[in-house]
Design a protein around this motif. Structure first.
Motif, PDB file in Angstrom:
ATOM      1  N   ALA A 201       0.827  -1.209   0.000  1.00  0.00           N
ATOM      2  CA  ALA A 201       0.000   0.000   0.000  1.00  0.00           C
ATOM      3  C   ALA A 201       0.859   1.255   0.000  1.00  0.00           C
ATOM      4  CB  ALA A 201      -0.936  -0.009   1.203  1.00  0.00           C
ATOM      5  N   GLY A 205       0.541   3.806  -3.142  1.00  0.00           N
ATOM      6  CA  GLY A 205       0.087   5.149  -2.814  1.00  0.00           C
ATOM      7  C   GLY A 205       1.014   6.250  -3.286  1.00  0.00           C
ATOM      8  N   GLU A 209       0.269  10.430  -4.289  1.00  0.00           N
ATOM      9  CA  GLU A 209       1.120  11.478  -3.712  1.00  0.00           C
ATOM     10  C   GLU A 209       1.732  12.358  -4.793  1.00  0.00           C
ATOM     11  OE1 GLU A 209       2.589   9.112   0.336  1.00  0.00           O
ATOM     12  OE2 GLU A 209       3.887   9.207  -1.423  1.00  0.00           O
ATOM     13  N   MET A 232      -5.866   5.889   1.090  1.00  0.00           N
ATOM     14  CA  MET A 232      -4.897   6.731   0.385  1.00  0.00           C
ATOM     15  C   MET A 232      -5.420   8.138   0.137  1.00  0.00           C
ATOM     16  SD  MET A 232      -3.394   4.015  -2.405  1.00  0.00           S
ATOM     17  CE  MET A 232      -2.790   2.410  -1.863  1.00  0.00           C
ATOM     18  N   ARG A 235      -3.454  10.817   1.588  1.00  0.00           N
ATOM     19  CA  ARG A 235      -2.077  10.999   1.124  1.00  0.00           C
ATOM     20  C   ARG A 235      -1.985  11.878  -0.121  1.00  0.00           C
ATOM     21  NH1 ARG A 235       0.146   4.948   0.747  1.00  0.00           N
ATOM     22  NH2 ARG A 235       1.962   6.048  -0.106  1.00  0.00           N
TER      23      ARG A 235
END
Length: 471
Positions: A201, A205, A209, A232, A235
């Motif tokens: 993950a 992710g 980002e 996510m 993020r």
């Protein structure tokens, strides 16, 4: 690729020109690494591999019309020489993507990336010229080569991103910065290399980002049905759009069902409306893939009706992924042998069960690679699932991991001849040739390294007299 002069390319990649009489000559053809793909005006990228050194083909490719070679040493023909060919290729891709003006869509996930990418491409092509990753060329070489195949007419660039460790996706997004980022799922693929699903993950992710903030047009499209993916959202600064079957999903499926032939149908609901979808692909797992593609298309301005029509007409573009062939004698061969992990193996078995209602079903399965300490438990679980789904016969092919598949089936209650362990692909072919009957359905699936596609191909080629028709 958009036309660039050799002088421009040398400046972009920080290289030196060698044996180039006229640096203003333009690269107007594709950027390729395979000498067989060279066309007039191409740029040939010379990689030095363990078995083959691309530099050895320099004279051949220039003779075939290549404008120059991107190389790590002078090769006696027009060349741009750099310290590191891979880094130079990435720099060139980054430069071209910045100049394109196309909307870049990137996707990642543990399972279903290639099938979903193919769906996205087929839907977006209805709206505007679209370039997308061929097959699953989703690494630090395949991704920039795909990006460089875009032209001035390209409006959507759809790139699949794979990862075998933390930081891999971050690197790819630096080469080709996406505006829309899609994360499908976090599963067990490569879990032996990552060390756990939480680490997977973290790696997946990295895509969200990298996205621009919402005010600059960035959109993260996340699977609402996968808790690790849904998390996510925290993020990214991009807009978040959820897809899935749960009520909270912005793009969701209702009344999901399978046709008699095992093809998924559902009501697609998006913020812009709703429309019925009946897919040509096989297996309920494609519903999630279709919703992901629908979410991308919705974000890029397509109506629910347009999306539903495109999804209903979309087919499989990449080989050996639930590739269904009907033999003249009525045997159905399902070649899903490109790769396998626990999630995709379970999905394929459920698809087999749906396709084979009222028919005899065969699961020809092999090793799932890179599962680390989870390998025994995961192979045992797949063997047990085959029994629970009432698969008529499990043929486990290969060594230790295959024996675990067969043992799982045995412990679940598959005794006698309901499951069998054979040594290799040829033994599986011999068994199937002798025992298949008209109307049987055969699924072939394993990790790519096992090479079980040869079993499916042998069954198609030698199954019966007459012309074989694929669908």
């Amino acid at each position: 690729m958009i036309a660039l002069s050799l002088a421009e390319i040398a400046e972009v990649v920080g290289g030196q020109t060698h044996d180039i009489p006229d640096p203003s000559v333009q690269v107007t053809g594709p950027v390729v690494r395979d000498s067989r793909e060279v066309e007039p005006g191409s740029l040939f990228v010379a990689f030095a591999g363990e078995r083959v050194d691309g530099h050895d083909f320099a004279a051949q490719v220039v003779g075939a019309g290549a404008a120059a070679v991107l190389a790590s040493r002078p090769v006696g023909v027009p060349a741009i020489v750099v310290d590191d060919v891979q880094s130079a290729l990435g720099a060139l891709a980054r430069h071209v993507v910045r100049r394109l003006g196309a909307t870049l869509v990137a996707l990642t996930g543990s399972a279903g990336k290639t099938s979903t990418k193919d769906l996205i491409a087929q839907v977006l092509q209805r709206k505007a010229p679209t370039v997308f990753t061929p097959g699953s060329l989703n690494n630090e070489i395949g991704l920039p080569l795909t990006a460089l195949s875009a032209t001035e007419e390209t409006r959507f660039l759809v790139l699949e991103m794979g990862a075998r460790g933390i930081g891999h996706i971050r690197y790819l997004t630096e080469l080709t910065p996406p505006k829309v980022g899609l994360v499908l799922n976090v599963g067990s693929a490569h879990i032996g290399e990552f060390g756990g699903r939480e680490q997977i993950a973290v790696a997946k992710g990295e895509l969200v980002e990298s996205l621009p903030p919402a005010e600059d047009g960035g959109t993260a499209i996340l699977n609402a049905d996968d808790p690790l993916v849904r998390a996510m959202a925290s993020r990214t600064q991009a807009k978040v759009l959820l897809f899935g079957e749960c009520d909270e999903a912005d793009v969701r499926a209702e009344n999901v069902r399978l046709t008699d032939s095992g093809q998924p149908a559902f009501l697609l609901r998006t913020p812009s409306g709703a429309s019925e979808v009946t897919m040509r692909l096989y297996g309920e797992h494609h519903v999630s893939n279709a919703l992901a593609a629908a979410a991308v298309a919705h974000e890029l301005g397509m109506s629910a009706e347009e999306i539903a029509t495109a999804l209903s007409e979309a087919g499989s573009l990449s080989r050996w992924r639930m590739e269904v062939t009907e033999r003249p004698d009525g045997v159905t061969v399902v070649n899903d042998a490109y790769n396998a992990n626990p999630e995709s193996m379970r999905a394929a078995l459920r698809a087999l069960a749906a396709m084979g209602k009222g028919r005899r079903t065969w699961a020809v399965l092999g090793k799932m690679a890179e599962l680390g300490d989870e390998a025994l438990a995961e192979h045992d679980a797949v063997g047990r699932l085959a029994v629970r789904l009432n698969v008529s016969k499990l043929v486990a092919v290969g060594g230790r991991e295959a024996s675990w598949l067969q043992l799982g089936a045995y412990n679940e209650g598959s005794w006698g001849e309901e499951s069998v362990h054979v040594s290799d692909a040829q033994a599986a072919v011999d068994l199937l040739r002798s025992e298949l009957r008209p109307g049987d359905v055969v699924l072939v699936k394993a990790s790519r390294s096992v090479g079980l596609e040869s079993v499916a191909q042998a069954l198609v080629e030698t199954g019966a007299e007459g012309e074989v028709s694929a669908r």
